[in-house]
Design an enzyme around this catalytic site. Structure first.
Site, PDB file in Angstrom:
ATOM      1  N   HIS A   1      29.242 -48.937  -6.665  1.00 15.59           N
ATOM      2  CA  HIS A   1      28.447 -50.165  -6.736  1.00 15.59           C
ATOM      3  C   HIS A   1      28.664 -51.060  -5.529  1.00 15.59           C
ATOM      4  O   HIS A   1      27.835 -51.920  -5.236  1.00 15.59           O
ATOM      5  CB  HIS A   1      28.672 -50.904  -8.063  1.00 15.59           C
ATOM      6  CG  HIS A   1      29.984 -51.615  -8.202  1.00 15.59           C
ATOM      7  ND1 HIS A   1      31.060 -51.087  -8.886  1.00 15.59           N
ATOM      8  CD2 HIS A   1      30.378 -52.837  -7.786  1.00 15.59           C
ATOM      9  CE1 HIS A   1      32.060 -51.942  -8.882  1.00 15.59           C
ATOM     10  NE2 HIS A   1      31.670 -53.014  -8.214  1.00 15.59           N
TER      11      HIS A   1
ATOM     12  N   ASP B   1      32.747 -44.215 -10.230  1.00 12.59           N
ATOM     13  CA  ASP B   1      32.328 -45.373  -9.429  1.00 12.59           C
ATOM     14  C   ASP B   1      33.009 -45.348  -8.058  1.00 12.59           C
ATOM     15  O   ASP B   1      33.935 -46.107  -7.791  1.00 12.59           O
ATOM     16  CB  ASP B   1      32.647 -46.663 -10.181  1.00 12.59           C
ATOM     17  CG  ASP B   1      31.856 -47.853  -9.662  1.00 12.59           C
ATOM     18  OD1 ASP B   1      31.309 -47.746  -8.544  1.00 12.59           O
ATOM     19  OD2 ASP B   1      31.782 -48.873 -10.356  1.00 12.59           O
TER      20      ASP B   1
ATOM     21  N   SER C   1      36.716 -54.994  -6.708  1.00  9.24           N
ATOM     22  CA  SER C   1      35.975 -53.740  -6.836  1.00  9.24           C
ATOM     23  C   SER C   1      36.227 -52.868  -5.615  1.00  9.24           C
ATOM     24  O   SER C   1      36.018 -53.302  -4.482  1.00  9.24           O
ATOM     25  CB  SER C   1      34.477 -54.019  -6.962  1.00  9.24           C
ATOM     26  OG  SER C   1      34.181 -54.622  -8.190  1.00  9.24           O
TER      27      SER C   1
END
Length: 704
Positions: free
Chosen positions: A72, A208, A637
Site C-alpha cells: 500500500h 502487503d 507502514s
C-alpha cells in the site's frame, strides 16, 4: 534520570537508546549495542531504514540498494506505471534484471544522517511575556538559522521539529535520493487481500509488500533519474532471518510514525468523538461511494483513482474505529481524572501563576470550536475527495499571477505551471469529479451550516434548497477549469480577467478562503490555547502526574520494542496460538471472482502441493502474518520488524481495530502491530513469482 519503562509502549529517539532503553531491551532479547543501532560515525541500523516517499517507511535489504516496503506504500507508484493493457496492480510485476526496473515520475527515499537537541538554544530566545505570534516568529527565525548551518550548502535536508508541545526542539539531518525504481510487486489479490473488509482486522492474511531500488550517480550521491545511474551501495543493509517467530520473542521496529496525540486533553478527545471524526467518516464515505461507481464501470478510471480511493477508505475505517475504541476504553473519563489531579496541583500557591488557568483555558477553547471542528471536517473531505474542490482556486490563482509577469518571467514559470496542470488533470475523470463535487456540496451545506458557510455557498444553498446538481452542471459547462483540454484552450487565447468570474473558480476560491480564514477572535482563542496546551504538557511532566517519557510521533525516526504477543484465541484463526496466521487460513477465505478475497490460481496450486520450500515453519505450515505488541502508528507502514540480532523477520503494515485508539492512549491489552512474515514475502518472490534473481541478491540466514 531513571523511571520504569514498559517494553511495548513508546516511540523512542535513537540518540537516547543507551541512556533510556538499552538495558531494558537487553533483558527482552536485544543482542546489539546501542552504537550498532544508532551511530553518527559508523554504519548502523539507522542507515538501513528510510522514509519512503514522505509518508511510509522502508528498509534496505541488499548491498545494491534493494528496498522493501508495504504494497500500500508503493500503491500509487505501481498504479502510475500501470495501464489497462499492462495492469501491474492487478497482475503483479517482477523485474527479471535491473534494466527492466521501472521509474515512476516522482518517488524518493530519505536517509536519516543525524539528530541533535537544540532546545536550550531555541528556548533561550523566548519568554513567557511574549505573545504567541512573537514567540513563533522568533522560533522560526532561529530554526531557519539552524537548518542553514547544518545543510552543508544544500547537500542535506534539515528539519527542526518541536516536541512535547513546544517544550523541546531537535534538528534532523537527512539525505534524499530521487531515482527510485519499481523492482517487484505481488498482484493486488495478494498485496491487498481482504481489502476494506479485513483492513484494521485480525486474523489477517495479506502480502502487503512491494520492492524498489535506490539509484545514485557513480560516486554514490543523490541524482535525478539517468540511465547512467547505478544501484546505491548503502552504508548498511538488513540480513534476513528464516528462523521464524514464537510467542514472547523480542521484536524491534524502526520507522517514521506519522502522528500521535498521547497528550491530547479530555475535551479535545471528546470533540473528536462527537464532532470531528463523525464528519470525517460521513464525508469520506460520500466520496468513496461515488468514486466506486465510476471505477467499477471503467478499468482506466479504476487505475486513475485506485490510490485516492484506497487512502480515503483507509482513513474512513480508521476514524470510525477511533470513535468506537475511544468510547469503549473510556479515554475521556480517564483523561478527565488526570486533568482534575493536575488542576489541584496547578492551583497550589507555588504553581498557580503559570499553571492555574491551564485546564479552564483548554476546556473553553474546545467548547467554542466544536461546531467549527465539525464544519472543517466536512469541508476537508470535500476538498480531499474531488479535484473540483481545491484545484480551480489553486490553478486559477497561479494563472492570475502568471499573466501578471513579463514574457521572460512567464517562460521561466511555464514548466512549473505545466507540471501543476499535469498533477491536477493527469488522473482526472470529469464525470466522476462532477458527481462527487455535487454530493459533497450537498453534504457540506447541510451539515456545516450550523457553524456558518461561505457567502456564495450559503446563497446557492438557499436558492437550490440543498441540491447543488444544477449549479455544478452549469458551473462545469462554463468553466475554464472543467478539464485539462479547457485549461489548455484558455491558455492559447488567454483572457486573465475571466478567471476571477469563472463559476468553478468562484466556488472553489470561496471554499479555500473559508478553510484558511481566521477571525481575530479565533486567532486569540488559538493563541491562548497553544500556550495553555504547552504549559499543560510541561506541568504534567514536571509534576510527574503523567509518566510518559517519549514525545508524540511527528514523522521523525523512532524505535519501538516489544515482543511477539498473541491475542485471545479466535475461532476464525486456524493457528495453534493466535499470534500468527497460515496459508491454510488464507485459502479458507478464498472466494473465486470476489474483488476482496480472490486468489491467483498459481498460489492455490502451490498450496495444494505444499510446495513451501525452505520458507515453511518447522511445524510444517506456511506462515503469512504475525502479531507483536510494538507501539506504532501511520507512517510506520513498511517498517522493518527485527529480532535481537538486527535481522529482518517481518514488515509492519497495520494495527488491529480494537487497539486503534493507540494514537491517543496506549492500551497494553488490546493494541497490536500486524506484520507480514518475511518468510511469506520470500516465498512469494521465489516460489510464486520465480524471481530467483531477487532472492539471490539478499543475505538470508536461518540462525538459531
Amino acid at each position: 534520570m531513571t523511571f520504569p519503562v514498559k517494553a511495548d509502549e513508546g516511540m523512542w529517539f535513537l540518540m537516547f537508546i543507551e541512556r533510556l532503553n538499552h538495558r531494558d531491551m537487553e533483558k527482552n532479547g536485544l543482542q546489539l549495542t546501542s552504537e550498532e543501532i544508532y551511530s553518527i560515525n559508523h554504519s548502523s541500523l539507522k542507515d538501513a531504514v528510510v522514509q519512503f516517499n514522505g509518508g511510509c517507511t522502508a528498509e534496505i535489504v541488499s548491498k545494491e540498494g534493494l528496498v522493501l516496503t508495504n504494497h500500500h506504500c508503493g500503491y500509487s507508484a505501481i498504479a502510475e506505471l500501470s495501464t489497462a493493457e499492462q495492469n501491474y496492480l492487478k497482475d503483479g510485476f517482477w523485474a527479471k534484471d535491473k534494466s527492466a526496473e521501472m521509474k515512476p515520475k516522482s518517488l524518493y527515499v530519505r536517509f536519516f544522517v543525524r539528530m541533535d537537541d537544540v532546545s536550550k538554544r531555541i528556548l533561550s530566545k523566548v519568554n513567557d511575556k511574549m505573545s504567541e505570534a512573537d514567540r513563533n516568529k522568533v522560533i522560526q527565525q532561529e530554526i531557519a538559522l539552524i537548518e542553514k548551518e547544518n545543510s552543508e550548502g544544500g547537500k542535506y535536508t534539515v528539519s527542526v521539529r518541536p516536541f512535547f508541545q513546544g517544550n523541546e526542539y531537535y534538528y534532523f539531518v537527512y539525505q534524499d535520493y530521487k531515482d527510485v525504481r519499481l523492482v517487484g510487486t505481488p498482484p493486488e489479490s495478494l498485496g491487498k487481500f481482504g481489502k476494506d473488509t479485513d483492513n484494521w482486522e485480525w486474523p489477517r492474511h495479506t502480502a502487503d509488500f512491494s520492492m524498489f531500488r535506490v539509484y545514485a550517480d557513480k560516486d554514490g550521491n543523490p541524482a535525478e533519474y539517468s540511465k547512467d545511474n547505478v544501484p546505491l551501495q548503502p552504508k548498511h543493509y538488513l540480513p534476513i532471518s528464516l528462523k521464524g517467530v514464537q510467542e514472547n520473542d523480542f521484536a524491534m521496529i524502526l520507522g517514521y510514525p506519522g502522528r500521535t496525540n498521547r497528550w491530547m486533553p479530555a475535551s479535545g478527545i471528546e470533540q473528536n468523538i462527537k464532532f470531528a471524526y463523525p464528519a470525517w467518516v460521513e464525508g469520506a464515505k460520500t466520496g468513496m461511494d461515488r468514486m466506486k461507481v465510476y471505477m467499477d464501470q471503467d478499468a482506466t478510471v479504476g487505475l486513475q483513482y485506485a490510490s485516492k480511493y484506497a487512502s480515503t477508505a483507509n482513513y474512513w475505517k480508521n476514524r470510525q474505529g477511533m470513535i468506537d475504541a475511544l468510547v469503549k476504553s473510556g479515554t475521556v473519563e480517564a483523561k478527565s481524572k488526570e486533568e482534575a489531579k493536575f488542576n489541584r496541583w496547578a492551583n497550589k500557591a507555588q504553581n498557580k501563576v503559570k499553571y492555574g488557568n491551564v485546564i479552564a483555558v483548554i476546556n473553553d477553547y474546545y467548547a467554542k470550536t466544536n461546531l467549527k471542528s465539525r464544519h472543517d471536517n466536512y469541508l476537508s473531505q470535500l476538498m480531499r475527495t474531488t479535484s473540483y474542490g481545491p484545484s480551480p482556486a489553486n490553478l486559477g490563482n497561479t494563472l492570475i499571477a502568471y499573466y501578471k509577469e513579463n514574457e521572460a518571467k512567464r517562460a521561466e514559470l511555464l514548466p512549473k505551471l505545466n507540471g501543476l496542470i499535469e498533477t491536477i488533470y493527469g488522473k482526472f475523470y470529469a464525470p466522476l469529479e462532477k458527481d462527487i463535487f455535487t454530493a459533497q456540496l450537498n453534504l457540506y451545506a447541510s451539515k456545516g451550516s450550523e457553524y456558518g458557510l461561505s457567502p456564495k455557498v450559503a446563497k446557492l444553498n438557499a436558492e437550490n434548497k440543498g441540491n447543488f446538481a444544477a449549479d455544478v452542471n452549469d458551473a462545469v459547462s462554463k468553466s475554464i477549469f472543467a478539464t485539462k483540454e479547457s485549461v489548455l484552450a484558455f491558455m492559447k487565447d488567454p483572457k486573465p480577467e475571466d478567471i476571477s468570474v469563472d463559476p468553478l473558480y468562484v466556488i472553489s476560491n470561496e471554499l479555500a478562503t473559508k478553510m484558511r480564514t481566521k477571525s481575530e477572535e479565533q486567532q486569540q482563542l488559538e493563541d491562548s490555547f497553544e500556550k495553555a496546551y504547552r504549559n499543560l504538557v510541561q506541568g504534567l511532566r514536571e509534576s510527574k502526574i503523567n509518566s510518559i517519557q517519549y514525545p508524540d510521533a511527528n514523522s521523525t525516526l523512532r524505535l519501538s520494542y516489544g515482543t511477539v504477543n498473541a491475542l485471545p484465541a479466535d475461532k476464525r484463526n486456524d493457528a495453534t496460538i493466535n499470534n500468527y496466521t497460515t496459508m491454510t487460513g488464507l485459502v479458507k477465505k478464498y472466494k473465486a471472482g470476489d474483488d476482496e478475497f480472490d486468489l491467483p490460481e498459481r498460489l492455490l496450486e502451490l498450496n495444494k502441493a505444499k510446495d513451501f520450500g525452505k520458507y515453511a515453519d518447522k511445524a510444517g505450515y506456511m506462515p503469512v502474518n504475525f502479531l507483536t505488541n510494538n507501539d506504532i502508528t501511520g507512517g510506520n507502514s513498511g517498517s522493518p520488524v527485527l529480532n535481537g540480532k538486527g535481522e529482518l523477520i517481518g514488515i509492519a503494515f497495520d494495527g488491529n481495530i480494537e487497539g486503534i485508539a493507540g494514537d491517543v492512549i496506549f492500551d497494553k491489552k488490546q493494541q497490536r502491530t500486524i506484520n507480514v512474515d518475511i518468510r511469506y514475502v520470500l516465498w512469494i518472490i521465489d516460489k510464486y513469482a520465480g524471481a530467483k534473481n531477487i532472492i539471490d541478491e539478499m543475505t538470508i540466514t536461518k540462525s538459531e
